[in-house]
Scaffold this active site. Structure first.
Site, mmCIF file in Angstrom:
data_model
loop_
_atom_site.group_PDB
_atom_site.id
_atom_site.type_symbol
_atom_site.label_atom_id
_atom_site.label_comp_id
_atom_site.label_asym_id
_atom_site.label_seq_id
_atom_site.Cartn_x
_atom_site.Cartn_y
_atom_site.Cartn_z
ATOM 1 N N ASP A 166 0.855 -1.221 0.157
ATOM 2 C CA ASP A 166 -0.079 -0.028 0.055
ATOM 3 C C ASP A 166 0.787 1.172 -0.134
ATOM 4 O OD1 ASP A 166 -3.139 0.184 0.522
ATOM 5 O OD2 ASP A 166 -2.235 1.952 1.096
ATOM 6 N N ALA A 169 1.700 1.134 -6.174
ATOM 7 C CA ALA A 169 1.281 -0.257 -6.726
ATOM 8 C C ALA A 169 1.997 -0.099 -8.125
ATOM 9 C CB ALA A 169 0.017 -0.455 -6.478
ATOM 10 N N ASP A 200 -6.923 -4.709 -5.416
ATOM 11 C CA ASP A 200 -8.114 -4.092 -4.742
ATOM 12 C C ASP A 200 -7.692 -2.562 -4.852
ATOM 13 O OD1 ASP A 200 -10.591 -3.662 -3.621
ATOM 14 O OD2 ASP A 200 -9.842 -4.188 -1.513
ATOM 15 N N CYS A 222 -13.973 -1.006 -7.492
ATOM 16 C CA CYS A 222 -14.958 -0.491 -6.739
ATOM 17 C C CYS A 222 -15.632 1.034 -7.365
ATOM 18 C CB CYS A 222 -14.600 -0.080 -5.328
ATOM 19 S SG CYS A 222 -13.158 1.316 -5.176
#
Length: 431
Positions: free
Chosen positions: A281, A312, A335, A375
């Site tokens: 992260d 990332a 994610d 998302c």
């Protein structure tokens, strides 16, 4: 239905007749058709005429189509791009709306209670439009509840009073503490009032809880009401965490990578069944919480877990360029945060999804697993699948879809409201 011209008056909630005071909204045919098809939003561009009446702008407003036919009652947000959020197909007074609010809030909580047990004591209690409560989000983390009012029409003392009363009656935790935590961006767009710095309710008034250790799928996680994304944690991935661990166990995964791990959700679930797990992260603060979560769960974990603070894209670019069969991963989770917060951002978002997936595909051993998520509401299932398929072509890997998954049960999808289906999770085999 009665035909009315809102320029001349408004509906009486008791008689349906016009009165001398005028307030109400008349909307375009396009917007009216959308409401009749089950949607709840009216955008500023679809407002043909609004009468606010005298004094302060109302929180509730009757809505009519372009012919003057009543469509229902909506929360009114004059500064927002979503000006109206329908709460009833009937005409409601303020008092009637508060009764409806209480009833729907109780129904939403009742729907979630079967999801809670000793292993999971956190969930989303209210999911806005999906629970017919547009603009209201309520999340529970053990004995701490966080409430968000995301629409100007909800920004009233009476709304808060009703919400607190219902939550207090329905939730029996002796340490129950209810906080309001507005989204700063939404607060600005909606013109919401400044948040209170004290809890709306604290059963332990002398020492109100601003944090908790909550449980998901038998694992423990730290929560702090004053930090973190969303209202504090990603409850929508709860069942996907469990699914990832189940697939890893079934396939005998030993080495797993969790990219955009945030506070370690996927990583710690995988650590129960793998031998080595790495979480990545860019946020140092998030990884500090992930480390704390690792410490309180160590007795339940079988893997060695380490964290890498890095961007990332940059990290995976370097790792994938240097990938060898010996360094390959058995399972990679992607994610990332929402790449597309508007339709205009979709094209760039898809490039980002493709790039991440391409790099991951280069690093997975033959027969390994890719769990890739989006998302972004504006990125549909076909968009995400096409991005992964295109990445697979570029790296000459064969990708087989094993499972499509969405958000957890406490984030229900309403078919007439596509915005409620925002989380997509693909579980794939890579050959």
């Amino acid at each position: 239905m009665e035909r009315r011209d809102f320029a001349a008056g408004h509906f009486s909630a008791n008689s349906g007749k016009a009165t001398e005071a005028s307030f109400g909204a008349r909307i375009s045919r396009r917007a009216a058709d959308r409401l009749r098809d089950g949607h709840l939003w009216v955008y500023a561009s679809d407002i043909e005429h609004v009468e606010e009446g005298g004094g302060e702008a109302p929180t509730l407003m009757p809505v009519a189509d372009n012919r003057g036919l009543l469509l229902g009652t909506a929360l009114y947000s004059p500064a927002s791009q979503i000006v109206l959020r329908l709460v009833s197909r009937e005409l409601l007074t303020e008092a009637a709306w508060l009764e409806v609010l209480a009833g729907r809030l109780r129904a939403a909580i009742t729907l979630r209670k079967p999801l809670l047990d000793a292993g999971t004591n956190a969930c989303r209690l209210v999911f806005s439009e999906a629970d017919e409560l547009p603009g209201l989000i309520v999340d529970k983390y053990a004995g701490v509840v966080v409430m968000q009012l995301l629409a100007k029409g909800l920004d009233t003392a009476e709304t808060r009073r009703v919400c607190v009363e219902v939550l207090s009656e329905e939730l029996k935790e002796p340490t129950l503490t209810i906080w309001e935590r507005p989204d700063p961006r939404i607060r600005e767009l909606e013109g919401l009032s400044a948040p209170t710095l004290t809890p709306l309710l604290a059963r332990q008034a002398k020492k109100p809880a601003s944090g908790a250790v909550f449980r998901l799928n038998g694992l423990s996680f730290h929560f702090d009401v004053n930090s973190g994304q969303k209202t504090g944690a990603f409850l929508d991935q709860r069942q996907n965490y469990a699914a990832a661990a189940a697939w890893a166990q079934e396939r005998g995964v030993k080495k797993a990578l969790d990219v955009c791990t945030y506070q370690g959700g996927f990583a710690l679930h995988l650590a129960r069944v793998c031998e080595q797990v790495t979480g990545v992260d860019a946020s140092h603060a998030s990884l500090e919480v992930a480390e704390r979560n690792l410490e309180i769960n160590k007795a339940a974990l079988s893997a060695e877990v380490d964290w890498v603070e890095a961007d990332a894209f940059e990290l995976l670019r370097g790792w994938s360029d240097a990938a060898t069969p010996e360094s390959a991963w058995d399972l990679i989770v992607l994610d990332p945060p929402a790449f597309a917060k508007s339709k205009r951002a979709v094209e760039g978002a898809l490039r980002g999804y493709k790039e991440l997936n391409l790099r991951a595909l280069r690093m997975i051993r033959p027969g390994g697993l890719l769990i890739t998520c989006s998302c972004s509401h504006h990125v549909g299932w076909s968009d995400l699948e096409s991005a992964v398929a295109s990445a697979a072509v570029d790296v000459r890997r064969r990708v087989t879809l094993l499972e499509r998954r969405g958000a957890a049960q406490d984030h229900p999808v309403v078919l007439n409201l596509p915005e409620t289906e925002y989380l997509k999770c693909l579980i794939c085999q890579v050959d």
